[in-house]
Design a protein around this motif. Structure first.
Motif, short mmCIF file in Angstrom:
data_model
loop_
_atom_site.label_atom_id
_atom_site.label_comp_id
_atom_site.label_asym_id
_atom_site.label_seq_id
_atom_site.Cartn_x
_atom_site.Cartn_y
_atom_site.Cartn_z
N LEU A 89 -25.17 39.33 6.28
CA LEU A 89 -23.84 39.00 6.78
C LEU A 89 -23.30 40.08 7.73
CD1 LEU A 89 -21.32 37.12 6.52
CD2 LEU A 89 -20.56 38.64 4.68
N GLY A 90 -22.90 39.65 8.94
CA GLY A 90 -22.29 40.56 9.91
C GLY A 90 -23.27 41.40 10.70
N MET A 91 -24.56 41.16 10.52
CA MET A 91 -25.57 42.03 11.12
C MET A 91 -25.52 42.09 12.65
SD MET A 91 -28.69 41.49 12.71
CE MET A 91 -29.92 42.66 13.24
N PRO A 92 -25.32 40.98 13.39
CA PRO A 92 -25.30 41.08 14.85
C PRO A 92 -24.24 42.04 15.39
CG PRO A 92 -25.60 38.80 14.20
CD PRO A 92 -25.27 39.56 12.95
N TYR A 124 -28.05 36.25 15.44
CA TYR A 124 -28.66 37.35 16.17
C TYR A 124 -29.39 36.86 17.41
CZ TYR A 124 -31.26 41.36 17.62
OH TYR A 124 -31.75 42.36 18.40
N MET A 125 -30.18 35.80 17.28
CA MET A 125 -30.92 35.28 18.43
C MET A 125 -29.99 34.80 19.53
SD MET A 125 -34.24 33.34 16.78
CE MET A 125 -33.27 32.11 15.87
N LEU A 126 -28.95 34.07 19.16
CA LEU A 126 -28.05 33.48 20.15
C LEU A 126 -27.17 34.52 20.84
CD1 LEU A 126 -27.12 30.35 18.06
CD2 LEU A 126 -28.38 30.31 20.22
N GLN A 134 -27.52 42.01 27.76
CA GLN A 134 -28.49 43.08 27.49
C GLN A 134 -29.41 42.69 26.34
OE1 GLN A 134 -25.35 46.37 27.27
NE2 GLN A 134 -27.03 47.41 28.32
N GLY A 135 -29.82 41.43 26.35
CA GLY A 135 -30.56 40.90 25.24
C GLY A 135 -32.07 40.93 25.41
N VAL A 136 -32.74 40.19 24.53
CA VAL A 136 -34.19 40.11 24.53
C VAL A 136 -34.66 39.35 25.77
CG1 VAL A 136 -36.16 39.13 23.29
CG2 VAL A 136 -34.29 40.20 22.02
#
Length: 360
Positions: A89-92, A124-126, A134-136
């Motif tokens: 929970l809340g990781m991103p 996280y992915m979205l 600045q993503g993947v």
């Protein structure tokens, strides 16, 4: 799991602070040390570009929103590149606030498929998708348990009953297909399904593991990932009835960081964390739960699938771990709740804060 506040106490190793984060603790201190200091929280300004570092992004146990701690998630940073362990929970936002942008992500790892360890995977992915954020921008694997049949006493109420890490990522992408399809064309982004890949961790053929008869055989760690910065090994841990459930070991030229994952006290964790610079271990304080109005079934689950502070001390001592960081806290609200570690372990330990930075 409940995380209501309790009166904190001081001990010789850890002092709880404020600073906007619940249950803040000092950096790792030597045995007998009494000095207190605020923890260093990870940010783009505080995480060094070189060396090996641990960030405890979230430290709470259980699929519940009680108390201010974020759900379980961690990061290992090696010479400016990072690796993620679990997506609670809340990781991103915790990753972003720690300065961990998707363009420095090398690989993700999931210990097991309980909801509190994977609930933020889709987010996280979205939220870390391609250059606008600045993503993947190149393919990243999310490694975790492969398909396994449910234990015989577990009833399948949602199908399919056999789900592995590759299935989880595939289903999450499909659930967000409308958004992915629109943004891929409208914003000229790399298709999200080309960036994130679920990778099932295959169990070694020997010793043979089985969810009913032999779920956690004694075993040596086995390699699941390697690049120019780290080697990652895994082992089965005792988090029944979940199968498989993994702990991970990260080795670099700078040192070793090991993660117990969710587990009862188990010798596989000691093998995994042999001579580790940092052992990140989960914990349960059974005294707290016995004082509450919980069912015998729930108390049995906690006792049989999690580790007491005394158990952490025994594992850390057997492993020869140089230090312990306590995370995934259940029924733990102050350093006094984990003082039992000292019964068997003479090294330094820390009750981690969310976003706390530890360096090897």
């Amino acid at each position: 799991m409940p995380t209501a506040p309790r009166k904190s106490a001081l001990s010789r190793r850890t002092v709880l602070g404020a600073g906007g984060v619940a249950a803040l603790s000092v950096p790792l201190l030597g045995a007998g040390t009494t000095a207190a200091a605020e923890p260093v929280l990870a940010s783009s300004d505080t995480v060094p570009d070189t060396g090996m570092h641990l960030i405890t992004l979230g430290t709470a146990a259980g699929p519940a929103i009680r108390g201010p701690r974020h759900g379980i998630a961690s990061a290992v940073v090696v010479d400016g590149q990072h690796y993620l362990v679990d997506f609670g929970l809340g990781m991103p936002r915790q990753a972003a606030d720690s300065g961990l942008t998707g363009n420095t992500l090398r690989q993700g790892f999931v210990t097991h498929l309980h909801s509190d360890h994977i609930s933020e995977l889709a987010a996280y992915m979205l939220y870390n998708w391609d250059t606008p954020v600045q993503g993947v921008t190149s393919r990243v694997g999310i490694m975790g348990p492969g398909r396994a049949r449910l234990p015989k006493d577990i009833r399948a109420v949602v199908t399919p009953p056999q789900t592995g890490m590759s299935d989880v990522i595939d289903h999450l992408l499909k659930a967000n297909a409308y958004d992915v399809n629109i943004r891929t064309t409208d914003e000229a982004r790399i298709p999200l399904n080309e960036l994130f890949e679920g990778v099932d961790i295959d169990l070694p053929k020997q010793p043979k593991a089985d969810p009913d008869r032999h779920p956690v055989p004694e075993m040596d760690p086995f390699t699941v990932y390697e690049d120019d910065r780290v080697r990652v090994q895994a082992t089965l841990v005792d988090h029944l009835p979940v199968f498989p459930s993994f702990g991970f070991r990260f080795e670099s030229e700078h040192g070793v960081i090991a993660f117990s994952g969710d587990t009862a006290e188990n010798s596989n964790v000691a093998r995994l964390s042999r001579d580790a610079d940092i052992l990140v271990h989960e914990v349960v304080n059974m005294d707290f739960y016995r004082d509450q109005d919980y069912t015998e079934e729930f108390l049995h689950h906690l006792e049989s699938s999690h580790t007491t502070p005394e158990g952490i001390g025994r594992i850390a001592a057997e492993a020869g771990a140089k230090s312990v960081v306590v995370s995934h806290m259940a029924g733990v609200f102050s350093d006094a709740d984990v003082a039992g570690i000292e019964e068997a372990y003479g090294g330094p330990y820390t009750l981690a804060a969310d976003r706390q930075l530890f360096s090897v």
